[in-house]
Design a protein around this motif. Sequence first.
Motif, PDB file in Angstrom:
ATOM      1  N   PRO A 154      31.842  47.956  68.031  1.00 53.68           N
ATOM      2  CA  PRO A 154      31.004  48.210  68.119  1.00 53.68           C
ATOM      3  C   PRO A 154      29.744  47.431  67.746  1.00 53.68           C
ATOM      4  CG  PRO A 154      31.515  47.578  66.019  1.00 53.68           C
ATOM      5  CD  PRO A 154      33.141  47.416  66.589  1.00 53.68           C
ATOM      6  N   PRO A 155      28.323  47.929  68.375  1.00 56.39           N
ATOM      7  CA  PRO A 155      27.336  46.995  68.772  1.00 56.39           C
ATOM      8  C   PRO A 155      27.223  45.817  67.468  1.00 56.39           C
ATOM      9  CG  PRO A 155      26.620  49.425  69.366  1.00 56.39           C
ATOM     10  CD  PRO A 155      27.976  49.200  68.413  1.00 56.39           C
ATOM     11  N   PRO A 156      26.570  45.354  67.690  1.00 53.45           N
ATOM     12  CA  PRO A 156      25.926  44.281  66.619  1.00 53.45           C
ATOM     13  C   PRO A 156      25.506  44.820  65.615  1.00 53.45           C
ATOM     14  CG  PRO A 156      25.908  42.873  68.541  1.00 53.45           C
ATOM     15  CD  PRO A 156      26.468  44.372  68.878  1.00 53.45           C
ATOM     16  N   GLY A 157      25.222  45.625  64.342  1.00 53.38           N
ATOM     17  CA  GLY A 157      24.366  45.506  63.663  1.00 53.38           C
ATOM     18  C   GLY A 157      24.615  47.139  63.364  1.00 53.38           C
ATOM     19  N   PRO A 160      27.368  51.156  58.417  1.00 55.27           N
ATOM     20  CA  PRO A 160      29.080  51.619  58.412  1.00 55.27           C
ATOM     21  C   PRO A 160      29.455  53.418  58.616  1.00 55.27           C
ATOM     22  CG  PRO A 160      28.528  50.032  57.021  1.00 55.27           C
ATOM     23  CD  PRO A 160      27.311  50.450  58.236  1.00 55.27           C
ATOM     24  N   ALA A 161      28.207  54.029  58.523  1.00 52.44           N
ATOM     25  CA  ALA A 161      28.163  55.452  58.648  1.00 52.44           C
ATOM     26  C   ALA A 161      28.421  55.460  60.145  1.00 52.44           C
ATOM     27  CB  ALA A 161      27.351  56.443  58.661  1.00 52.44           C
ATOM     28  N   ARG A 163      29.953  53.133  62.738  1.00 49.63           N
ATOM     29  CA  ARG A 163      31.573  53.045  63.012  1.00 49.63           C
ATOM     30  C   ARG A 163      32.249  53.779  62.549  1.00 49.63           C
ATOM     31  NH1 ARG A 163      29.147  47.634  61.090  1.00 49.63           N
ATOM     32  NH2 ARG A 163      30.452  48.087  58.626  1.00 49.63           N
ATOM     33  N   TRP A 164      32.051  53.961  61.466  1.00 54.05           N
ATOM     34  CA  TRP A 164      33.102  55.511  60.654  1.00 54.05           C
ATOM     35  C   TRP A 164      33.134  56.721  61.717  1.00 54.05           C
ATOM     36  CZ3 TRP A 164      37.502  54.727  58.464  1.00 54.05           C
ATOM     37  CH2 TRP A 164      38.066  53.945  57.358  1.00 54.05           C
ATOM     38  N   ALA A 165      31.909  57.072  61.511  1.00 51.60           N
ATOM     39  CA  ALA A 165      32.241  57.504  63.207  1.00 51.60           C
ATOM     40  C   ALA A 165      32.498  57.584  64.558  1.00 51.60           C
ATOM     41  CB  ALA A 165      30.342  58.714  63.949  1.00 51.60           C
ATOM     42  N   ARG A 166      32.417  56.621  64.740  1.00 56.40           N
ATOM     43  CA  ARG A 166      33.657  56.378  65.995  1.00 56.40           C
ATOM     44  C   ARG A 166      35.323  56.507  65.805  1.00 56.40           C
ATOM     45  NH1 ARG A 166      30.200  53.222  70.051  1.00 56.40           N
ATOM     46  NH2 ARG A 166      27.760  52.595  68.821  1.00 56.40           N
ATOM     47  N   TRP A 167      35.496  55.959  64.534  1.00 58.56           N
ATOM     48  CA  TRP A 167      36.970  56.261  64.013  1.00 58.56           C
ATOM     49  C   TRP A 167      37.301  57.636  64.701  1.00 58.56           C
ATOM     50  CZ3 TRP A 167      40.192  52.837  65.288  1.00 58.56           C
ATOM     51  CH2 TRP A 167      39.959  51.818  65.609  1.00 58.56           C
ATOM     52  N   ALA A 168      36.221  58.440  63.608  1.00 56.20           N
ATOM     53  CA  ALA A 168      36.328  59.826  63.774  1.00 56.20           C
ATOM     54  C   ALA A 168      36.424  60.694  64.697  1.00 56.20           C
ATOM     55  CB  ALA A 168      35.435  60.864  62.817  1.00 56.20           C
ATOM     56  N   GLY A 169      36.012  60.390  65.725  1.00 56.81           N
ATOM     57  CA  GLY A 169      35.802  61.437  67.033  1.00 56.81           C
ATOM     58  C   GLY A 169      36.889  60.219  68.662  1.00 56.81           C
ATOM     59  N   TYR A 170      38.340  58.843  67.500  1.00 56.60           N
ATOM     60  CA  TYR A 170      38.632  58.668  68.246  1.00 56.60           C
ATOM     61  C   TYR A 170      40.028  59.342  67.473  1.00 56.60           C
ATOM     62  CZ  TYR A 170      42.936  56.085  68.463  1.00 56.60           C
ATOM     63  OH  TYR A 170      44.429  55.508  68.599  1.00 56.60           O
ATOM     64  N   ALA A 171      39.777  59.546  66.525  1.00 59.79           N
ATOM     65  CA  ALA A 171      40.641  60.613  65.169  1.00 59.79           C
ATOM     66  C   ALA A 171      40.924  62.058  65.772  1.00 59.79           C
ATOM     67  CB  ALA A 171      40.763  60.437  63.918  1.00 59.79           C
ATOM     68  N   PRO A 221      41.256  51.666  59.341  1.00 62.69           N
ATOM     69  CA  PRO A 221      40.529  52.568  59.691  1.00 62.69           C
ATOM     70  C   PRO A 221      41.475  53.064  61.202  1.00 62.69           C
ATOM     71  CG  PRO A 221      38.830  50.530  60.207  1.00 62.69           C
ATOM     72  CD  PRO A 221      40.314  50.061  59.299  1.00 62.69           C
ATOM     73  N   TRP A 222      42.230  52.380  61.300  1.00 62.20           N
ATOM     74  CA  TRP A 222      43.360  53.176  63.100  1.00 62.20           C
ATOM     75  C   TRP A 222      44.227  53.674  61.909  1.00 62.20           C
ATOM     76  CZ3 TRP A 222      47.608  51.698  64.137  1.00 62.20           C
ATOM     77  CH2 TRP A 222      48.815  52.568  65.276  1.00 62.20           C
TER      78      TRP A 222
END
Length: 494
Positions: A154-157, A160-161, A163-171, A221-222
């Motif tokens: 993820p981009p620096p800084g 958390p929300a 980051r979790w959105a990125r994992w949700a998209g992956y899922a 998260p993975w």
Amino acid sequence: MGAMSMPRQLPVWLPPALLALAVTLTGVTGAQLWRDELATWSAATRPVGDLVRLAGTIDAATGPYYLFMHAWVTGVGDSVVALRLPAVLAMTATAALTAVLGARLYSRSAGLLAGLLFALLPSTSRFGQEARPYALATALAVLSTLLLVTALDPPPGSRPARRWARWAGYAAALAALGLTHLVALTLLPAHAVVVLATARGQAGRQRALGGSGAHRSIVRPWLLSLVPVVLLVGPLVVVAHGQRARQLDWVDAARPADLAALAGGVTQSGVVGGLLVGLAALAVAALGRAALLPGTAVLLPVLLVFTVGALVPLWVPRYLVFVVPFGCLLAGVALAGVPFLPALTIVALAGALGLPAQAALRRTHEWPRSALVDYAGAARIVADGQRPADAIVYSPRDSWLFLDLGMAYHLDDHRPRDVLLTASPARRGDLWATECARPAQCLAGVDRVWLVMAGRHGDPLAAVSGAKGDALRAGRTVEQVWHPPGLTIALIRR
């Protein structure tokens, strides 16, 4: 002189997407619907309740795709272009996503060249012009991998929300991949290797800085992103496993020679496949550990499917077409190491070498390409000569050629009466119909019968076996015979 960089204002995905769209739309109606596409049409045009029954009988693995196509056909129609357009768009998206992933992992030039190469492959046209789930699965394989890379870095800084959105998209992408094509989930071990390698690298860096916990923060998260896959795809796997013997009864066990032929099989051209493998090997040698993601995304699915396919029927090269973009990623890296113009020339050479395959696949999707089955030609023969009281009979009725579906698609409601039909495929929740147990009684009173047969037969009546053949031969004679490619049409009259 290094590889020329693209103009920064031009998105890296745009040229590959436009090229893939142009190539896959060219001659999209050249090859008529083949047997697998006829199965898609038959399923997609059924009510949802009938689709659910079909999934419970024989085709659970393709059930979610059929539901998608049902919604698509309801809104767009069932012409050849309409049925194949989702695949065209999926391969266009794959070319774009391949370029973006290559730019993210390596360089803009590598991404651009990988996307352009993918757009020109014969397999991109072959599966981009087919109403089957392989193009969608290929797009989702690259999309899920891109989303994984984004979630892992993820981009620096970033909050958390986010980051979790990125994992949700992956899922979500991963679950869609499994629902579209179960075999494509063999990509998961490659993702696992990348996640663990990333976690190990980050843990090492944190230990050097006196911290800890990176391994757990990346892996957790993975693992959570796999929960939707298990919940949504797990039941499908159980049902599909019970149907395997019937669904794949035509597949032979995998042999070592099949691995050697795989590159040509998944690219639809032996010479182009060989070129792709050569370029990919050069990239692996140059990249070393940096080749981990695309390298494992190619090798692990192939080795897993081959290993399982050596024990149970599963080895079908087109099931592995989703690994092709990752091979193109490696090839793009190799090409990006030379000046841009020579690199582009090699891409164009790959396209030129694939032209014979491109032309052949636009004539027919059958294999070998000479084995055309001309459903449309057979339908024209019947349409031109039929009379209102005529009947139609198929031999064999239960083959994978789907003779009745081919005639139904091209003749619509204007085909002769299916005199032996007692239960349609939709009613049975199957791809095949049930015929009259006493053909002689069902044929009684019918003066003219159109006999549609698989293959070429000089004496059609003699070639029909069993009670059906006895009933057709009783007091009837062949008036005329036609031989459209792959079929025999006979007009039989009392």
